[in-house]
Enzyme design. Structure first.
Site, mmCIF file in Angstrom:
data_model
loop_
_atom_site.group_PDB
_atom_site.id
_atom_site.type_symbol
_atom_site.label_atom_id
_atom_site.label_comp_id
_atom_site.label_asym_id
_atom_site.label_seq_id
_atom_site.Cartn_x
_atom_site.Cartn_y
_atom_site.Cartn_z
ATOM 1 N N THR A 151 29.011 49.296 54.670
ATOM 2 C CA THR A 151 28.838 50.387 53.881
ATOM 3 C C THR A 151 28.805 50.021 52.150
ATOM 4 O O THR A 151 28.116 50.845 51.612
ATOM 5 C CB THR A 151 29.907 51.312 54.225
ATOM 6 O OG1 THR A 151 31.067 51.010 53.704
ATOM 7 C CG2 THR A 151 29.913 51.930 55.456
ATOM 8 N N HIS A 173 27.682 44.623 48.639
ATOM 9 C CA HIS A 173 28.436 43.693 47.880
ATOM 10 C C HIS A 173 29.136 42.595 48.566
ATOM 11 O O HIS A 173 30.230 43.178 49.309
ATOM 12 C CB HIS A 173 29.073 44.185 46.675
ATOM 13 C CG HIS A 173 29.627 42.981 45.779
ATOM 14 N ND1 HIS A 173 29.375 43.055 44.157
ATOM 15 C CD2 HIS A 173 30.421 42.156 45.904
ATOM 16 C CE1 HIS A 173 30.035 42.298 43.618
ATOM 17 N NE2 HIS A 173 30.575 41.377 44.726
ATOM 18 N N HIS A 227 31.813 41.028 50.976
ATOM 19 C CA HIS A 227 33.226 41.184 51.205
ATOM 20 C C HIS A 227 33.626 40.740 52.274
ATOM 21 O O HIS A 227 33.041 40.763 53.627
ATOM 22 C CB HIS A 227 33.754 42.421 50.757
ATOM 23 C CG HIS A 227 32.997 43.573 51.575
ATOM 24 N ND1 HIS A 227 31.728 44.244 51.294
ATOM 25 C CD2 HIS A 227 33.434 44.095 52.777
ATOM 26 C CE1 HIS A 227 31.490 45.059 52.096
ATOM 27 N NE2 HIS A 227 32.770 45.092 52.974
HETATM 28 P P1 5GP Z 1 32.178 47.420 54.976
HETATM 29 O O1 5GP Z 1 31.989 48.900 55.794
HETATM 30 O O2 5GP Z 1 30.777 47.604 54.058
HETATM 31 O O3 5GP Z 1 32.380 46.386 55.797
HETATM 32 O O4 5GP Z 1 33.614 47.753 54.259
HETATM 33 C C1 5GP Z 1 33.859 48.483 52.829
HETATM 34 C C2 5GP Z 1 34.971 48.545 52.669
HETATM 35 O O5 5GP Z 1 35.113 48.954 51.391
HETATM 36 C C3 5GP Z 1 35.584 49.880 53.571
HETATM 37 O O6 5GP Z 1 36.643 49.328 54.355
HETATM 38 C C4 5GP Z 1 36.213 50.667 52.427
HETATM 39 O O7 5GP Z 1 37.479 51.588 52.886
HETATM 40 C C5 5GP Z 1 36.276 49.857 51.300
HETATM 41 N N1 5GP Z 1 36.148 50.543 49.975
HETATM 42 C C6 5GP Z 1 35.058 51.531 49.999
HETATM 43 N N2 5GP Z 1 35.147 51.812 48.419
HETATM 44 C C7 5GP Z 1 36.355 51.041 48.023
HETATM 45 C C8 5GP Z 1 36.761 51.340 46.442
HETATM 46 O O8 5GP Z 1 36.269 52.173 45.600
HETATM 47 N N3 5GP Z 1 37.939 50.571 46.346
HETATM 48 C C9 5GP Z 1 38.374 49.956 47.466
HETATM 49 N N4 5GP Z 1 39.642 49.254 47.149
HETATM 50 N N5 5GP Z 1 38.000 49.786 48.392
HETATM 51 C C10 5GP Z 1 36.855 50.475 48.995
HETATM 52 ZN ZN ZN Z 2 27.940 44.060 43.221
#
Ligand code: 5GP
Ligand code: ZN
Length: 113
Positions: A94, A97, A99
């Site tokens: 989601t 970038h 992570h």
């Molecule tokens: P993905 O779904 O891309 O693997 O993980 C994105 C993660 O980023 C999610 O677990 C979400 O809770 C976290 N996240 C999204 N926006 C923010 C933010 O502004 N600050 C922090 N600390 N985590 C965020």
């Molecule tokens: Zn970025």
């Protein structure tokens, strides 16, 4: 700057940092799925792990240093943990970038999806 993690890296958005080096930062996920849920994020904008190459060896070793720090700070070597990175919407990405989620502190489901 529209990328949310670039804004966290720059300090424009607040975060609870647990580790920082020249190349990476690690901070608490805003929506924890477990007692320990830390995101290890390169300071450089890369959209996902698909953009990492062997030339990024220094960055990869810093990522591993950050992961080791989270493991040690939370006793995860004993209790167990998972490291996850998602590429693409169908895998649940989601934030576009790169992570690495470091998740632990409870019993984790065995399913990988
Ligand atoms: P993905 O779904 O891309 O693997 O993980 C994105 C993660 O980023 C999610 O677990 C979400 O809770 C976290 N996240 C999204 N926006 C923010 C933010 O502004 N600050 C922090 N600390 N985590 C965020
Ligand atoms: Zn970025």
């Amino acid at each position: 700057m529209s990328c949310i993690f670039c804004r966290v890296v720059s300090g424009e958005l607040p975060s609870s940092k647990v580790y920082e080096s020249d190349l990476v930062v690690a901070f608490e996920d805003i929506q924890k799925v477990a007692p320990v849920h830390v995101l290890v994020v390169p300071k450089q904008h890369l959209a996902s792990i698909a953009e990492l190459s062997p030339q990024d060896a220094a960055l990869l070793s810093d990522i591993q240093r950050a992961i080791q720090s989270v493991i040690a700070a939370n006793g995860l070597a004993e209790s167990g943990f998972r490291v996850v990175t998602n590429h693409g919407e169908s895998a649940g990405q989601t934030v576009f970038h790169l992570h690495f989620h470091v998740i632990g502190g409870r019993v984790l489901e065995t399913s990988l999806g």
